[in-house]
Design a protein around this motif. Sequence first.
Motif, PDB file in Angstrom:
ATOM      1  N   ASP A 123     -33.061   6.140  18.159  1.00 30.02           N
ATOM      2  CA  ASP A 123     -34.465   6.516  18.291  1.00 30.02           C
ATOM      3  C   ASP A 123     -35.054   6.920  16.942  1.00 30.02           C
ATOM      4  O   ASP A 123     -36.081   6.403  16.524  1.00 30.02           O
ATOM      5  CB  ASP A 123     -34.565   7.675  19.301  1.00 30.02           C
ATOM      6  CG  ASP A 123     -36.006   8.042  19.640  1.00 30.02           C
ATOM      7  OD1 ASP A 123     -36.906   7.241  19.331  1.00 30.02           O
ATOM      8  OD2 ASP A 123     -36.203   9.118  20.224  1.00 30.02           O
ATOM      9  N   MET A 124     -34.360   7.813  16.261  1.00 28.99           N
ATOM     10  CA  MET A 124     -34.957   8.380  15.048  1.00 28.99           C
ATOM     11  C   MET A 124     -34.627   7.608  13.774  1.00 28.99           C
ATOM     12  O   MET A 124     -35.414   7.583  12.842  1.00 28.99           O
ATOM     13  CB  MET A 124     -34.486   9.824  14.886  1.00 28.99           C
ATOM     14  CG  MET A 124     -34.997  10.729  15.996  1.00 28.99           C
ATOM     15  SD  MET A 124     -35.045  12.420  15.471  1.00 28.99           S
ATOM     16  CE  MET A 124     -33.582  13.073  16.158  1.00 28.99           C
ATOM     17  N   LEU A 125     -33.428   7.000  13.737  1.00 29.65           N
ATOM     18  CA  LEU A 125     -33.007   6.368  12.486  1.00 29.65           C
ATOM     19  C   LEU A 125     -33.100   4.847  12.520  1.00 29.65           C
ATOM     20  O   LEU A 125     -33.382   4.215  11.510  1.00 29.65           O
ATOM     21  CB  LEU A 125     -31.568   6.764  12.156  1.00 29.65           C
ATOM     22  CG  LEU A 125     -31.368   8.162  11.571  1.00 29.65           C
ATOM     23  CD1 LEU A 125     -29.978   8.676  11.884  1.00 29.65           C
ATOM     24  CD2 LEU A 125     -31.595   8.165  10.079  1.00 29.65           C
ATOM     25  N   TYR A 126     -32.812   4.273  13.669  1.00 35.61           N
ATOM     26  CA  TYR A 126     -32.734   2.805  13.726  1.00 35.61           C
ATOM     27  C   TYR A 126     -33.525   2.258  14.909  1.00 35.61           C
ATOM     28  O   TYR A 126     -32.963   1.642  15.809  1.00 35.61           O
ATOM     29  CB  TYR A 126     -31.273   2.353  13.833  1.00 35.61           C
ATOM     30  CG  TYR A 126     -30.398   2.894  12.745  1.00 35.61           C
ATOM     31  CD1 TYR A 126     -30.403   2.301  11.481  1.00 35.61           C
ATOM     32  CD2 TYR A 126     -29.577   3.989  12.972  1.00 35.61           C
ATOM     33  CE1 TYR A 126     -29.597   2.804  10.464  1.00 35.61           C
ATOM     34  CE2 TYR A 126     -28.768   4.503  11.962  1.00 35.61           C
ATOM     35  CZ  TYR A 126     -28.789   3.910  10.717  1.00 35.61           C
ATOM     36  OH  TYR A 126     -28.007   4.399   9.718  1.00 35.61           O
ATOM     37  N   PRO A 127     -34.832   2.465  14.929  1.00 38.78           N
ATOM     38  CA  PRO A 127     -35.616   1.982  16.072  1.00 38.78           C
ATOM     39  C   PRO A 127     -35.446   0.481  16.287  1.00 38.78           C
ATOM     40  O   PRO A 127     -35.507   0.023  17.428  1.00 38.78           O
ATOM     41  CB  PRO A 127     -37.055   2.336  15.677  1.00 38.78           C
ATOM     42  CG  PRO A 127     -37.029   2.605  14.212  1.00 38.78           C
ATOM     43  CD  PRO A 127     -35.667   3.118  13.895  1.00 38.78           C
ATOM     44  N   GLY A 185     -32.999  -0.283  18.922  1.00 39.13           N
ATOM     45  CA  GLY A 185     -33.490  -0.017  20.275  1.00 39.13           C
ATOM     46  C   GLY A 185     -34.438  -1.120  20.738  1.00 39.13           C
ATOM     47  O   GLY A 185     -34.384  -1.565  21.894  1.00 39.13           O
ATOM     48  N   ILE A 186     -35.263  -1.557  19.804  1.00 33.38           N
ATOM     49  CA  ILE A 186     -36.217  -2.625  20.131  1.00 33.38           C
ATOM     50  C   ILE A 186     -35.443  -3.898  20.487  1.00 33.38           C
ATOM     51  O   ILE A 186     -35.737  -4.566  21.483  1.00 33.38           O
ATOM     52  CB  ILE A 186     -37.172  -2.871  18.929  1.00 33.38           C
ATOM     53  CG1 ILE A 186     -38.038  -1.624  18.704  1.00 33.38           C
ATOM     54  CG2 ILE A 186     -38.024  -4.108  19.170  1.00 33.38           C
ATOM     55  CD1 ILE A 186     -38.737  -1.593  17.358  1.00 33.38           C
ATOM     56  N   CYS A 206     -33.868  -3.564  23.879  1.00 34.72           N
ATOM     57  CA  CYS A 206     -34.897  -3.645  24.899  1.00 34.72           C
ATOM     58  C   CYS A 206     -35.317  -5.105  25.099  1.00 34.72           C
ATOM     59  O   CYS A 206     -35.392  -5.606  26.226  1.00 34.72           O
ATOM     60  CB  CYS A 206     -36.078  -2.788  24.430  1.00 34.72           C
ATOM     61  SG  CYS A 206     -37.415  -2.707  25.577  1.00 34.72           S
ATOM     62  N   GLU A 207     -35.549  -5.799  24.000  1.00 38.68           N
ATOM     63  CA  GLU A 207     -36.002  -7.191  24.097  1.00 38.68           C
ATOM     64  C   GLU A 207     -34.916  -8.106  24.653  1.00 38.68           C
ATOM     65  O   GLU A 207     -35.197  -9.042  25.400  1.00 38.68           O
ATOM     66  CB  GLU A 207     -36.494  -7.679  22.728  1.00 38.68           C
ATOM     67  CG  GLU A 207     -37.813  -7.012  22.348  1.00 38.68           C
ATOM     68  CD  GLU A 207     -38.343  -7.419  20.972  1.00 38.68           C
ATOM     69  OE1 GLU A 207     -39.452  -6.989  20.625  1.00 38.68           O
ATOM     70  OE2 GLU A 207     -37.630  -8.168  20.243  1.00 38.68           O
ATOM     71  N   PRO A 213     -39.150  -1.835  10.865  1.00 36.93           N
ATOM     72  CA  PRO A 213     -39.564  -1.312   9.584  1.00 36.93           C
ATOM     73  C   PRO A 213     -38.465  -1.070   8.565  1.00 36.93           C
ATOM     74  O   PRO A 213     -38.747  -0.981   7.403  1.00 36.93           O
ATOM     75  CB  PRO A 213     -40.256   0.001   9.952  1.00 36.93           C
ATOM     76  CG  PRO A 213     -39.850   0.305  11.340  1.00 36.93           C
ATOM     77  CD  PRO A 213     -39.291  -0.900  11.966  1.00 36.93           C
ATOM     78  N   ARG A 214     -37.233  -0.938   8.983  1.00 43.18           N
ATOM     79  CA  ARG A 214     -36.293  -0.544   7.951  1.00 43.18           C
ATOM     80  C   ARG A 214     -34.949  -1.229   8.072  1.00 43.18           C
ATOM     81  O   ARG A 214     -34.491  -1.602   9.128  1.00 43.18           O
ATOM     82  CB  ARG A 214     -36.098   0.961   7.969  1.00 43.18           C
ATOM     83  CG  ARG A 214     -35.658   1.468   9.345  1.00 43.18           C
ATOM     84  CD  ARG A 214     -35.495   2.916   9.280  1.00 43.18           C
ATOM     85  NE  ARG A 214     -34.624   3.217   8.151  1.00 43.18           N
ATOM     86  CZ  ARG A 214     -33.330   3.143   8.217  1.00 43.18           C
ATOM     87  NH1 ARG A 214     -32.731   2.772   9.302  1.00 43.18           N
ATOM     88  NH2 ARG A 214     -32.600   3.433   7.176  1.00 43.18           N
ATOM     89  N   TRP A 242     -31.015  -1.261   5.826  1.00 40.84           N
ATOM     90  CA  TRP A 242     -30.249  -0.458   4.890  1.00 40.84           C
ATOM     91  C   TRP A 242     -30.388  -0.955   3.450  1.00 40.84           C
ATOM     92  O   TRP A 242     -30.377  -2.143   3.207  1.00 40.84           O
ATOM     93  CB  TRP A 242     -28.768  -0.481   5.265  1.00 40.84           C
ATOM     94  CG  TRP A 242     -28.134   0.604   4.522  1.00 40.84           C
ATOM     95  CD1 TRP A 242     -27.720   0.561   3.241  1.00 40.84           C
ATOM     96  CD2 TRP A 242     -27.970   1.924   4.959  1.00 40.84           C
ATOM     97  NE1 TRP A 242     -27.306   1.790   2.840  1.00 40.84           N
ATOM     98  CE2 TRP A 242     -27.439   2.649   3.878  1.00 40.84           C
ATOM     99  CE3 TRP A 242     -28.243   2.601   6.140  1.00 40.84           C
ATOM    100  CZ2 TRP A 242     -27.139   3.992   3.961  1.00 40.84           C
ATOM    101  CZ3 TRP A 242     -27.937   3.937   6.202  1.00 40.84           C
ATOM    102  CH2 TRP A 242     -27.397   4.618   5.125  1.00 40.84           C
ATOM    103  N   GLY A 243     -30.457  -0.043   2.518  1.00 42.67           N
ATOM    104  CA  GLY A 243     -30.271  -0.320   1.096  1.00 42.67           C
ATOM    105  C   GLY A 243     -31.336  -1.207   0.469  1.00 42.67           C
ATOM    106  O   GLY A 243     -31.069  -1.905  -0.501  1.00 42.67           O
ATOM    107  N   GLU A 244     -32.517  -1.236   1.058  1.00 39.84           N
ATOM    108  CA  GLU A 244     -33.529  -2.092   0.470  1.00 39.84           C
ATOM    109  C   GLU A 244     -34.485  -1.265  -0.361  1.00 39.84           C
ATOM    110  O   GLU A 244     -34.706  -0.094  -0.093  1.00 39.84           O
ATOM    111  CB  GLU A 244     -34.291  -2.796   1.575  1.00 39.84           C
ATOM    112  CG  GLU A 244     -33.436  -3.825   2.267  1.00 39.84           C
ATOM    113  CD  GLU A 244     -33.846  -4.041   3.709  1.00 39.84           C
ATOM    114  OE1 GLU A 244     -33.048  -4.669   4.417  1.00 39.84           O
ATOM    115  OE2 GLU A 244     -34.911  -3.579   4.132  1.00 39.84           O
TER     116      GLU A 244
END
Lengths: 281, 475, 254
Positions: free
Chosen positions: A22-26, A29-30, A33-34, A276-277, A279-281
């Motif tokens: 939820d907080m770090l790797y939405p 979760g998306i 869900c998809e 949006p995010r 790692w390491g970019e």
Amino acid sequence: MHKATFEQRPKRVALFVTCMVDMLYPGVGIAACELLEKNDIEVIFPEEQTCCGQPAFNAGYRDEARKLARRFLSIFGPLVESGEVDAIVSPSGSCVTMTSHFFEAIFEESQETELSHQAERLASVTFELTEFLVDVLGLVSTGAQLQGKATYHPCCHLYRELGVDEQPRKLLDGVEGLEVVDLPHGDDCCGFGGLFAIKNSGISAAMGRAKARYAEQSGADAIALCDVSCMTHINGILSREGVSCRAHHIAEILNNHLGSTLRPPSQPAPAQADHPRRWGE
Amino acid sequence: MQVDIHAPYKDRVQQALGDPNLRVAVSKATDRMSNARRASMDAIEGQQLRSQVRKMKEHVLSNWPDYLEQLESNLTRNGCTVHWAEGVEDAQAIVKDVALQNSANLVVKSKSMATEEIHLNHALEEAGLRVVETDLGEYIIQLADEPPSHIVAPVIHKRLEEIAEVFQDKLDMPPTREPTKMTSLARAKLRQEFFAAGMGVSGCNFAIAETGTICIVTNEGNGRMVSSMPRVYVVVMGIEKLVPTVEDAYLQLQALCRSATGQQLTVYCSMTSGPRQEGDVDGPEQVHVVLLDNGRSRMLARGYGEALLCIRCGACLNACPVYQEIGGHAYGGTYNGPIGAVTSPALAPEIAQFKELPHATSLCGACREACPVKIDLPRLLLDLRSDLVQQGASPKPEAWGIKSYASLMSSRRMYENLGKMASIGSNLYAGMSGGNIKLLPPPLNGWTAYRDFAPFAPKSFRDWWRDRKKLRRQA
Amino acid sequence: MSVRNTVLARLRETLRQPHLPFPPAQSEPLTHAERMTVTHAPGDIWAQAQRFALELHAVKGSCELLETVTEARLSVVSRLQLWLEEEQAARKTVDAERPEDWEVLCWPLDQLQIEGLPLILKEVGFKLIEPTDLHDPQQRDHIRNVRAGITTVEAAFASTGSFVVGGRGANARAASLTPFRHLVVIPFSRLFATGEDWLAEMRHAGKLDAYVRDSRNLSIITGPSKSADLEGNLTMGVHGPKVVHAILFDDLQH
């Protein structure tokens, strides 16, 4: 552990997304869900959910763990018991282990028989994402496409507590264009271990570096896995050690979140609004 | 750098991690033994063997006092002398008295964890006796003045050149790294000791209650030597090392050998049922068996009885990724690896004496998978952590931290606010240091000492979920 | 109260606790009927003998399978002669022949299952050492440098290449332990498919308990002495024999 068998294909599930996702790797979760929705599963996200209490349990604080476990049961229990959802699905082997193995145990310990039974009933309809996709929905492929070389790291709770291993490997094999290579010493723990990574950070990191060496040896550009906690640890090590490959949650691979080609991390990734995010970019 | 077993835990770990030889030697050996174990268990109905040995041992522990009495009465009937010891001091005194009464100035020993537990060598040496370890690995570490670092392979932490140095130093061996030459030298030296010794001491891999038989398992033959050559033979056994019948012994023997080294059977399983009889050519004239509690009954009472199923094969050490990194000495107790992390605190008068050990594990479960009696080691380690918390032995800031976390997570509103704050803060901070966080304040600096940390997501999953819901409603 | 009684009382009291997590309250013993046989060696006696040879070879022992006792007798002699030559060749300095080269530590020859063996060994020149008391310093000293030992077995197990030696009466434990080379004579009548089979037969005959007890020492031996303590390097002959050679012969013909 007894797992429910479904006479009819489940229609609706509750997503237990986990606090880290939820907080770090939405994006994870998306993707989860998809993936479910693409397969005609209606997803419900109970917004009251927070954390399952594993950090407290892992550190030995059973009262605090029970406090959060009670909360979890009060959120997910009625959904399952009323028949509003057919199952609980989560993109984390570790958090599923907590809710479906340890909840029962900690309520047994406190002699809260009702709760322990409720935990047991919930456990029988709680699934890790790939377990649900393969065992319940009968998927062999999610139709994903990805060019490149990946390997699979079986996270300990998923592999040893839940006994889920074939399922994610099968789905990974089903990704078109993806070459799946063997990870030497694959089933060795990456060294995360929750509080262990802080309390015994030297040992934990040494284990992580061993994992990084083997990942490098495998020649893979990506390590697929089913837990963002281990992913955070492995990527933290890979980034610090300057090893080029990165760990990705399998849901993002299976749902085409990584673009069309696994690229070396030295090349910046194009920005993506919805995811949006990275790692390491 | 050598690991100083008396140093504080953190220092021992640092010393172990700082020794490159240790990791090479340990991981090479543990890999070899783990692969051998797997192959050997796969070659048979391994799961059935594990279930059956567990069942047999569970039954023994359910009827523990009865089996102990049966063993005692059969040993006595066979002509052995049975002694009972509560702990370290009385066990030491019993063995010392037997030695002194028989004027045994030289004692030969076969590798034994029970005697390590009671620091027997030290006690006998203080009484003026000479004690010689005769297992090759144990002999080497005795020469090097170190404790064993593995249950079945005591010198697992040393590389060949380090062992050669010990031999050159202590035995005046001419420089060589030829393993066969080193073995021949040890054979010749130790042969003298076997022939001269007045007393032999061993542990006990298992004792058969129905016959009063002590079984010891070795590959080198030193177990047979110490139980056959000297006039007096003393066995120090933990009181849990019981099997009901001869057939059970044979079953457990096979589980032990396969799990320890992947052998079908070790070279020697030596079964002693008593002193030599009239007309026997050889064998000891006296056999003494010391039944050692030393915390075992306390372990049962504390709820850690499952760890008493352990048959001391070392498979969990070989499978453990933590043990691979730090070896045995860093654990600081007699037993190391995952089983040691349970046994050391559970046997100790106070669990908190070994309060670091239950945390010296990532709880990955590889140990349970390897264990021939399926001990749920991760679960026992978690229980120990809980006991430590209940006894107030955990650090205050940690307790405060966990309690605050549990409160925050008990409220959706607080959880969401925390998420937003962490996201803003960590992104600001990460932005300053080029995308990844390289340094966090204590206690999280433990993380960033070795790893980077990525900032929280600017938008959480639940934000996405709500946005989507809103969009759909609008559409 | 004695330590014994304290410990036993404490265990009994603990086991009576209702919420003890372990052991389970109901815990049945493993029965003879359900106990598994871990390894298997199917086939007739020759197939089992071949399996024995294979397994012993795998643990760096050696073996010959012979059809008659006559062949076994000759094989024992020629094996001892071969070893004698090897010993002498391996010795760097060619000194005068050492009398102990010809000495063989052994069990009483009537125990060896091979008729006429003592005679032929003596004819060839071997001196058979049959100690009577190894706590006697002189006898003990005598066996120190003996390089070969001969014994037979209580039983042998095909599926693991193991054999059992017992130290009863005049059968010295030392014969299979202190010499550098161990020659073991195994008649087919003592070969069993598995250790479990042997135990079952003994149990069935009602002899097992007394047999184990009276033997005072039984050793199950599987190959020559070895160690991997030197950084995983396998070295042979650490304390026990470096060479184990088994001679199996068919004594079931008549």
